[in-house]
Design a protein around this motif. Structure first.
Motif, mmCIF file in Angstrom:
data_model
loop_
_atom_site.group_PDB
_atom_site.id
_atom_site.type_symbol
_atom_site.label_atom_id
_atom_site.label_comp_id
_atom_site.label_asym_id
_atom_site.label_seq_id
_atom_site.Cartn_x
_atom_site.Cartn_y
_atom_site.Cartn_z
ATOM 1 N N GLU A 75 35.738 28.825 28.684
ATOM 2 C CA GLU A 75 35.871 29.874 29.677
ATOM 3 C C GLU A 75 36.175 31.202 29.011
ATOM 4 N N ILE A 76 35.547 32.249 29.521
ATOM 5 C CA ILE A 76 35.864 33.595 29.069
ATOM 6 C C ILE A 76 36.247 34.378 30.320
ATOM 7 N N ASN A 77 37.540 34.581 30.483
ATOM 8 C CA ASN A 77 38.041 35.237 31.683
ATOM 9 C C ASN A 77 38.274 36.719 31.433
ATOM 10 N N LYS A 134 39.492 40.668 32.187
ATOM 11 C CA LYS A 134 40.787 41.242 32.547
ATOM 12 C C LYS A 134 40.878 41.575 34.028
ATOM 13 N N ASN A 168 39.434 31.447 27.198
ATOM 14 C CA ASN A 168 39.640 32.670 26.423
ATOM 15 C C ASN A 168 39.843 33.854 27.355
ATOM 16 N N ARG A 169 40.682 34.787 26.928
ATOM 17 C CA ARG A 169 40.887 35.985 27.743
ATOM 18 C C ARG A 169 40.228 37.182 27.070
ATOM 19 N N SER A 170 39.528 37.937 27.864
ATOM 20 C CA SER A 170 38.788 39.078 27.335
ATOM 21 C C SER A 170 39.727 40.236 26.998
ATOM 22 N N HIS A 171 39.408 40.925 25.918
ATOM 23 C CA HIS A 171 40.159 42.116 25.517
ATOM 24 C C HIS A 171 39.596 43.347 26.239
ATOM 25 N N GLU A 176 35.801 44.468 28.717
ATOM 26 C CA GLU A 176 34.463 44.133 29.194
ATOM 27 C C GLU A 176 33.694 45.411 29.495
#
Lengths: 303, 303
Positions: free
Chosen positions: A100-102, A104, B26-29, B31
């Motif tokens: 998963e890529i969540n 912000k 994963n958490r985005s820095h 987008e």
């Protein structure tokens, strides 16, 4: 009316790649876009069981329009606050495993917060509000508490499915239901629980802190229900886990289904277990037919 | 008017993840969403150089609306054919390395093809059409040829930037410019080329097959231009590669800028090299100022 709250909804962009390689150009085998977020999952489950609900929260931009339109298409009511920024897109990459890529998520502006609280103030005494999921970065950590304070002024019942401090700080406002899983229960009290008896002990501590009803979901070990009158254990129903996303939200939805139909809390807990199980064994939120099938398999053991 | 064609445009969804782990959440820095596709890149470069162009191709759904709106916002004209399916979202995952996940793209229906050919038939004799990028799966492989046949009926000039058979089958219709890179040149003739002299030899074979002007881009080795009057080599300008996406499209745009300003083909080739270089050294399509700076560094060596 039942209101479900999704403060940070998303488009869940599901992309299947047969032979994924990091650092390369991969071609998708198929793609799908669905509206995502815990409140939305609760609404979808309720919708499958024939119960109307209204989604509130924040949506923005062309991605927000998609989320709203998709919900309306399946018959779910929406009264989202429109924001300037785009709602987020979360990528669910399915290869041999799932990644998963969540994102912000959008910034919420003060005037948008005000608009949202205007909607909260319109909620009526016999409505029920479900609060679940994460709080966008730009909102303060006490955002749920601020909502609950408003609801309490009119004695509006609420269910909250969140973790840690965000949960602890609203217990004193007497949520109708909370639904920690085993890990969350352990984190709340900074302990390790190794038996049903211990789970019931810590579940009861949550009652002492203010919760009216507590479901502790145990995944493959089943679920526990406690309120001040009873403690019940429901062993897990056997089957193949297809999708754990939305299973907890489906438990919440199933419990509401029971309450809305004026069933007892035991019966409502049975619907909660059936709904959570049906979703866990399905690609998407469990269908009514499958939930009913699971319901026939739920056994309750008084503790 | 210059028409750029993007048959399968996309939203390029750029997601930066600091510590990406496959199989995890994963958490985005950060987008970012930008309209993507080779024709669109050519239009963006032309726009930066003050030249108007019109985008044609297929867009659909809320994603298509975003693509169209984004282009209009920066002043690029659009006359896309609206389709029923959603335009695709391509994910550009930036970790320590860059990983692309390219979606399949929408299905184009026969009536949508007809609508598109209606637009092609409206193009006028002194217009210029740029054809570049991939052909959606649901269209036939001869789709570019079908467009070119229409253009040829009115002697409309076209530039085509595509590969393999799709390129070979339209050479006889005398494209004004083609722009293979070294690898594509080798693939076209199933050879390996190891010197400028050989590149010029195979470039001239493309002239024999019908192309009027040929640019062979050589990446860090520079670029070669051939037409029936001259062969020119432009060594690469030194600098740090930031982004190779759109560099080739920028070369095409830079060449058109020269031609539109009635410069000689040598001068136009200089603008092509300057534009490609500026984009390669920038995060996005090169700016006018940076292109002009690169232009001052281009040297041409007659071969």
């Amino acid at each position: 009316m039942i209101y479900t709250t999704t403060l940070n909804p998303s488009i869940d962009y599901i992309v299947k790649v047969l032979n994924f390689k990091e650092g390369e150009t991969n071609r998708s085998h198929y793609e799908m876009k669905i509206p995502g977020g815990k409140g939305i999952m609760v609404s979808k489950l309720l919708n499958n069981l024939g119960i109307n609900s209204h989604n509130i929260g924040f949506v923005g931009g062309f991605t927000g329009d998609f989320i709203e339109k998709s919900l309306k298409e399946i018959g779910i009511g929406t009264d989202f606050t429109k924001i300037k920024d785009d709602s987020r897109i979360n990528v669910k990459l399915k290869t041999k495993i799932e990644t998963e890529i969540n994102a912000k998520g959008p910034k919420i502006r003060p005037e948008e917060e005000n608009d949202f609280f205007g909607k909260i103030k319109n909620i009526k005494e016999d409505d029920l509000v479900v609060l679940s999921g994460s709080i966008p970065n730009s909102l303060s950590n006490d955002f749920y508490e601020r909502i609950v304070v408003e609801l309490n002024k009119k004695n509006i019942q609420f269910i909250i499915d969140t973790t840690g401090k965000k949960l602890l700080r609203v217990l004193k406002y007497k949520p109708f239901l909370i639904k920690p899983n085993k890990k969350e229960l352990e984190d709340l009290f900074d302990v390790e629980v190794n038996s049903l008896e211990e789970i019931i002990i810590y579940g009861k501590k949550l009652l002492d802190l203010g919760a009216k009803n507590v479901i502790v979901s145990l995944g493959a070990q089943g679920a526990v229900f406690v309120n001040k009158f009873m403690s019940i254990y429901a062993p897990a129903i056997k089957g193949k886990l297809v999708n754990s996303v939305g299973a907890g939200d489906s438990m919440v939805g199933g419990f509401i289904f029971g309450i809305e139909n004026e069933l007892s809390v035991e019966e409502s807990f049975k619907w909660a277990v059936a709904s959570g199980t049906a979703t866990a064994f399905s690609e998407d939120i469990g269908s009514r037919k499958f939930i009913e099938e699971m319901y026939s398999k739920v056994t309750l053991i008084k503790k």
